[in-house]
Write a protein that holds these residues in place. Structure first.
Motif, PDB file in Angstrom:
ATOM      1  N   ASN A  96       0.830  -1.200   0.000  1.00  0.00           N
ATOM      2  CA  ASN A  96       0.000   0.000   0.000  1.00  0.00           C
ATOM      3  C   ASN A  96       0.869   1.257   0.000  1.00  0.00           C
ATOM      4  O   ASN A  96       1.643   1.475   0.919  1.00  0.00           O
ATOM      5  CB  ASN A  96      -0.898  -0.019   1.242  1.00  0.00           C
ATOM      6  CG  ASN A  96      -1.946   1.071   1.237  1.00  0.00           C
ATOM      7  OD1 ASN A  96      -2.046   1.845   0.291  1.00  0.00           O
ATOM      8  ND2 ASN A  96      -2.722   1.136   2.299  1.00  0.00           N
ATOM      9  N   SER A  97       0.746   2.083  -1.027  1.00  0.00           N
ATOM     10  CA  SER A  97       1.544   3.303  -1.120  1.00  0.00           C
ATOM     11  C   SER A  97       0.884   4.483  -0.421  1.00  0.00           C
ATOM     12  O   SER A  97       1.485   5.560  -0.313  1.00  0.00           O
ATOM     13  CB  SER A  97       1.789   3.659  -2.592  1.00  0.00           C
ATOM     14  OG  SER A  97       0.559   3.897  -3.260  1.00  0.00           O
ATOM     15  N   GLU A  98      -0.346   4.304   0.057  1.00  0.00           N
ATOM     16  CA  GLU A  98      -1.094   5.416   0.655  1.00  0.00           C
ATOM     17  C   GLU A  98      -1.410   5.207   2.128  1.00  0.00           C
ATOM     18  O   GLU A  98      -2.079   6.050   2.748  1.00  0.00           O
ATOM     19  CB  GLU A  98      -2.395   5.635  -0.121  1.00  0.00           C
ATOM     20  CG  GLU A  98      -2.164   5.987  -1.589  1.00  0.00           C
ATOM     21  CD  GLU A  98      -3.458   6.162  -2.349  1.00  0.00           C
ATOM     22  OE1 GLU A  98      -4.531   5.882  -1.757  1.00  0.00           O
ATOM     23  OE2 GLU A  98      -3.410   6.581  -3.523  1.00  0.00           O
ATOM     24  N   GLY A  99      -0.960   4.113   2.683  1.00  0.00           N
ATOM     25  CA  GLY A  99      -1.255   3.833   4.077  1.00  0.00           C
ATOM     26  C   GLY A  99      -0.595   2.548   4.521  1.00  0.00           C
ATOM     27  O   GLY A  99       0.274   2.002   3.825  1.00  0.00           O
ATOM     28  N   PRO A 100      -0.991   2.032   5.681  1.00  0.00           N
ATOM     29  CA  PRO A 100      -0.358   0.818   6.214  1.00  0.00           C
ATOM     30  C   PRO A 100      -0.617  -0.409   5.342  1.00  0.00           C
ATOM     31  O   PRO A 100      -1.668  -0.549   4.723  1.00  0.00           O
ATOM     32  CB  PRO A 100      -1.017   0.648   7.588  1.00  0.00           C
ATOM     33  CG  PRO A 100      -1.608   1.979   7.913  1.00  0.00           C
ATOM     34  CD  PRO A 100      -1.991   2.591   6.609  1.00  0.00           C
TER      35      PRO A 100
END
Length: 256
Positions: free
Chosen positions: A93-97
């Motif tokens: 995930n590049s936007e969160g965990p």
């Protein structure tokens, strides 16, 4: 801090489970638990805990029907131990965990609730650091790993140091290497959440059989094996002490 809305769960189901193909006729993450396949049990309970972005990663030749997204990957592209984790890299995930869970693990409610915490600047391991008091397993296990996008590059660098066919499983290898990097610049914080309950990794059909036997008899499942072992060591220590005392007394009598 809880930020489950941005978290992505990757269920790693592309391991080498050939010995299971002749056992119940299913992949090991599909064995029945409470009347439903283990995978479906895990997915439904993850959603109850607010985790809805869930993908099952399986090998290209696995035809799997599941209630979550199924992604086909090449599980062993290089033959190195790191493949077990790095084969999932394009799905991090590049936007969160990102939460990496082994699909062949039964997770207790306690273990699942631990996963809703945003790792922030942590690489967070959820596992058991010794033998189980409940399931019959005689060694520690790592069940899940959580990390944020800021740790991606660092983790790739550490995983690149792996060899092949080392004695420790890949999760423990990663944990050990991260412990050894604590003086490196920009090293992420590291945490280990110890879970000792019915959470268990089914490596072999025997693991599942023993777990299921304990699971169906929960009131009598707890066994403090470590304390029994310590008492056994104490007994041998007392016996050795008595022998040394007797030998010492005999030696004194002979000399004097």
């Amino acid at each position: 801090m809880v930020q489950v809305q941005r978290a992505k769960v990757l269920l790693l189901g592309a391991g080498r489970g050939t010995r299971w193909q002749h056992y119940l006729g299913v992949q090991k993450y599909m064995v029945p638990v409470d009347g439903v396949p283990l995978l479906e049990n895990t997915v439904s309970r993850l959603r109850e805990n607010g985790l809805t972005d869930i993908e099952l990663l399986v090998a290209h030749d696995h035809d799997v029907s599941a209630s979550c997204d199924v992604k086909h990957i090449q599980p062993w592209p290089t033959g190195l131990d790191s493949d077990k984790l790095m084969s999932s890299r394009q799905h991090w995930n590049s936007e969160g965990p990102t939460l990496l869970l082994y699909a062949d693990v039964y997770f207790s409610d306690c273990a699942l609730q631990e996963m809703v915490h945003d790792p922030q600047n942590f690489v967070r391991f959820i596992g058991r650091n010794r033998e189980s008091s409940f399931t019959g397993c005689d060694h520690g296990e790592i069940f899940a790993i959580g990390f944020g996008p800021q740790q991606h590059g660092f983790l790739e660098g550490v995983l690149a140091t792996f060899g092949s066919n080392e004695r420790k499983p890949v999760g423990w290898q990663l944990y050990k290497r991260l412990l050894q990097t604590n003086m490196m610049p920009e090293q992420p914080n590291l945490s280990f959440v110890h879970i000792d309950d019915f959470t268990e990794d089914f490596d072999t059909p025997k693991d599942y059989d023993v777990w299921l036997e304990r699971w169906t008899d929960k009131p009598n499942a707890f066994r403090a094996r470590r304390r029994v072992r310590e008492h056994r060591f104490l007994f041998f220590g007392v016996m050795i002490g008595m022998v040394v005392t007797i030998v010492g007394a005999l030696a004194v009598n002979l000399l004097f």
